[in-house]
Write a protein that holds these residues in place. Structure first.
Motif, PDB file in Angstrom:
ATOM      1  N   GLU A  28     -23.548  12.895 -46.724  1.00 31.48           N
ATOM      2  CA  GLU A  28     -23.039  13.891 -46.699  1.00 31.48           C
ATOM      3  C   GLU A  28     -23.265  14.896 -45.515  1.00 31.48           C
ATOM      4  O   GLU A  28     -22.312  15.576 -45.302  1.00 31.48           O
ATOM      5  CB  GLU A  28     -23.676  14.735 -47.951  1.00 31.48           C
ATOM      6  N   GLN A  29     -24.535  14.622 -45.193  1.00 28.42           N
ATOM      7  CA  GLN A  29     -24.922  15.461 -43.981  1.00 28.42           C
ATOM      8  C   GLN A  29     -23.999  14.978 -42.746  1.00 28.42           C
ATOM      9  O   GLN A  29     -23.804  15.665 -41.793  1.00 28.42           O
ATOM     10  CB  GLN A  29     -26.318  15.298 -43.447  1.00 28.42           C
ATOM     11  N   MET A  37     -21.400   2.410 -39.430  1.00 23.07           N
ATOM     12  CA  MET A  37     -22.640   2.814 -38.896  1.00 23.07           C
ATOM     13  C   MET A  37     -22.604   3.860 -37.686  1.00 23.07           C
ATOM     14  O   MET A  37     -23.108   4.903 -37.432  1.00 23.07           O
ATOM     15  CB  MET A  37     -23.462   1.545 -38.588  1.00 23.07           C
ATOM     16  N   GLN A  38     -21.742   3.389 -36.816  1.00 27.16           N
ATOM     17  CA  GLN A  38     -21.452   4.277 -35.863  1.00 27.16           C
ATOM     18  C   GLN A  38     -20.850   5.436 -35.881  1.00 27.16           C
ATOM     19  O   GLN A  38     -21.370   6.640 -35.455  1.00 27.16           O
ATOM     20  CB  GLN A  38     -20.577   3.375 -34.518  1.00 27.16           C
ATOM     21  N   SER A  39     -19.945   5.572 -36.963  1.00 26.34           N
ATOM     22  CA  SER A  39     -19.387   7.006 -37.366  1.00 26.34           C
ATOM     23  C   SER A  39     -20.538   7.838 -37.974  1.00 26.34           C
ATOM     24  O   SER A  39     -20.372   9.040 -37.836  1.00 26.34           O
ATOM     25  CB  SER A  39     -18.369   6.719 -38.235  1.00 26.34           C
ATOM     26  N   VAL A  40     -21.403   7.167 -38.646  1.00 32.46           N
ATOM     27  CA  VAL A  40     -22.786   7.732 -39.462  1.00 32.46           C
ATOM     28  C   VAL A  40     -23.603   8.462 -38.238  1.00 32.46           C
ATOM     29  O   VAL A  40     -24.056   9.499 -38.178  1.00 32.46           O
ATOM     30  CB  VAL A  40     -23.442   7.169 -40.160  1.00 32.46           C
ATOM     31  N   THR A  41     -23.996   7.416 -37.532  1.00 34.70           N
ATOM     32  CA  THR A  41     -24.820   8.016 -36.269  1.00 34.70           C
ATOM     33  C   THR A  41     -24.131   8.963 -35.329  1.00 34.70           C
ATOM     34  O   THR A  41     -24.918  10.082 -35.136  1.00 34.70           O
ATOM     35  CB  THR A  41     -25.155   6.767 -35.204  1.00 34.70           C
ATOM     36  N   SER A  63     -24.263  12.418 -37.432  1.00 26.72           N
ATOM     37  CA  SER A  63     -25.591  13.101 -37.637  1.00 26.72           C
ATOM     38  C   SER A  63     -25.835  14.095 -36.532  1.00 26.72           C
ATOM     39  O   SER A  63     -26.882  14.616 -36.788  1.00 26.72           O
ATOM     40  CB  SER A  63     -26.727  11.813 -37.618  1.00 26.72           C
ATOM     41  N   GLY A  64     -25.372  13.769 -35.411  1.00 23.43           N
ATOM     42  CA  GLY A  64     -25.850  14.792 -34.304  1.00 23.43           C
ATOM     43  C   GLY A  64     -26.969  14.237 -33.664  1.00 23.43           C
ATOM     44  O   GLY A  64     -27.755  15.167 -33.023  1.00 23.43           O
ATOM     45  N   GLY A  65     -27.398  12.923 -33.740  1.00 28.43           N
ATOM     46  CA  GLY A  65     -28.717  12.510 -33.322  1.00 28.43           C
ATOM     47  C   GLY A  65     -29.823  12.557 -34.262  1.00 28.43           C
ATOM     48  O   GLY A  65     -31.022  12.288 -33.922  1.00 28.43           O
ATOM     49  N   ALA A  66     -29.663  13.184 -35.381  1.00 29.57           N
ATOM     50  CA  ALA A  66     -30.692  13.453 -36.590  1.00 29.57           C
ATOM     51  C   ALA A  66     -31.080  12.093 -37.163  1.00 29.57           C
ATOM     52  O   ALA A  66     -32.379  11.795 -37.437  1.00 29.57           O
ATOM     53  CB  ALA A  66     -30.398  14.395 -37.272  1.00 29.57           C
TER      54      ALA A  66
END
Length: 432
Positions: free
Chosen positions: A167-168, A186-190, A193-196
């Protein structure tokens, strides 16, 4: 690095030799009586791996067992998984294994063929109830036509996801697809996340994911005769699949993972997905702590549509030491831990989905446990026959695969050298 790994392999072989010597020194298998004499006062040692949560569950189960069998004193001990097997190897070399042991499938052949485990056949259908256990579950514990272990539970390979992190990141649940689709997800999630946090870890470091791809092609990691079911080219192709995600920042850096130990990236909320066995969910939620009440659990990526690549594995078994002085009491304890309604109610799916129908019916499944049950029912079309019982030394081979995977992440070894080293080390383990 190669010489160090060679030395480690040598230690494994030496340990195997010690187990063989211990097995040769064992006595005759105790004769079985029809039942355990409840008036006989005995003490049993019970060993299992896990954490404080599982230890408390075993304490509850032992208390329930003692309500029915007050004259059997059970002394439980637990360690982490690696430490558990280090201690068992030491005990095996000295002929002093615990009476009853939680047991991993990958060590069943090694210990049984070295004469360290009690043949349970005389107790089946008597002290150890078999009606609640489907035949394919009973067959899991058979090595060379003898039963040495009773599966407590089953599990299957799956993909856990973290809905809070998704969600974040503004990314939907993994919808399924190929391994390439999973990498892109996975890449889209990374990126989201903006690096988080990261989308996941390098899945090519787990031998189970390699096994999944081999099974999709109709093969297995090892044959019934204990020979490798794959060649160098297949392993090279597998490890090369991880090159992009290792180099473009899609997956969590290994240096960051090591900072988190003993936890991992997923239960530290630094990766949004984890490919692993489906009974790990409870531990993950416990590690994530406050603010996390659920996980996603979906099918792993598909190598070939329609393939029977998944299978039900015993998340663990219970075995009895060949040297136990109280085989009937030990079998009584095993039966209780596997089949009793109390066991199902207490453990839930902490040890995996209960294999015994009696235990499963009695289990009051929490939402995560029900999720695991629904997941295993939902993958029925992908479930094939279980592979052959793991070869002797499988645990060493699996760990070597993992270690090489770490070096690939660090970039300290090329894929070609990784393949050469793995086959060299595997040959030492399999052929001595």
């Amino acid at each position: 690095m190669f010489s160090r790994k060679r030395a480690l392999a040598g230690v494994a072989i030496a340990t195997g030799a010690a187990l063989a010597l211990a097995g040769c020194a064992g006595g005759d298998t105790p004769a079985a009586d029809a039942t355990f004499d409840p008036d006989e006062k005995v003490t049993l040692d019970l060993a299992f791996w896990g954490n404080d949560v599982r230890a408390e569950l075993y304490n509850e189960a032992i208390a329930a067992f003692n309500e029915e069998y007050p004259n059997i004193t059970v002394n439980p001990t637990f360690l982490t998984f690696p430490e558990f097997w280090e201690k068992r190897q030491t005990e095996a070399a000295g002929g002093g294994l615990p009476d009853v042991m939680q047991f991993d499938y990958s060590y069943l052949r090694q210990y049984s063929e070295n004469g360290l485990l009690l043949d349970l056949e005389p107790y089946l259908g008597g002290i150890i109830e078999t009606d609640p256990l489907p035949q394919n579950i009973l067959d899991i514990g058979v090595v060379n036509d003898k039963t040495y272990g009773i599966a407590t539970s089953t599990n299957a390979w799956g993909l856990f996801t973290n809905p809070v992190l998704l969600e974040q990141a503004g990314v939907e649940e993994f919808p399924g697809g190929t391994w390439e689709d999973y990498d892109a997800w996975m890449q889209s999630v990374t990126e989201g996340s903006g690096g988080a946090f990261w989308g996941g870890g390098d899945w090519t470091g787990r031998i189970q994911n390699f096994e999944l791809q081999l099974r999709a092609e109709g093969g297995n990691l090892f044959t019934e005769d204990g020979e490798p079911g794959f060649d160098e080219e297949q392993l090279k192709d597998f490890w090369e699949q991880g090159a992009d995600i290792r180099e473009n920042g899609t997956v969590i850096p290994q240096a960051r993972v090591e900072e988190l130990a003993p936890k991992g990236g997923f239960d530290s909320a630094l990766t949004a997905s984890e490919l692993t066995w489906d009974n790990f969910g409870g531990g993950y939620l416990g590690g994530l702590g406050e603010g996390y009440t659920e996980l996603g659990l979906v099918e792993p990526p598909v190598t070939e549509e329609g393939a029977k690549d998944l299978y039900l594995k015993p998340s663990m078994l219970h075995t009895i030491s060949e040297s136990t002085e109280h085989p009937e009491a030990a079998a009584t304890l095993v039966n209780f831990l596997v089949n009793s309604p109390q066991s199902g109610e207490i453990f839930g799916t902490n040890r995996g989905l209960p294999a015994s129908e009696t235990a499963l019916e009695a289990a009051d499944l929490d939402p995560l446990s029900q999720q695991v049950k629904d997941y295993e029912e939902g993958i029925a079309d992908r479930l094939g026959d279980a592979p052959p019982v793991p070869v002797v030394g499988y645990g060493t081979i699996e760990e070597e695969f993992r270690q090489i995977g770490l070096e690939l992440v660090y970039g300290t070894i090329t894929v070609d050298d990784a393949v050469d080293r793995f086959f060299s080390e595997m040959d030492i383990v399999l052929n001595g």
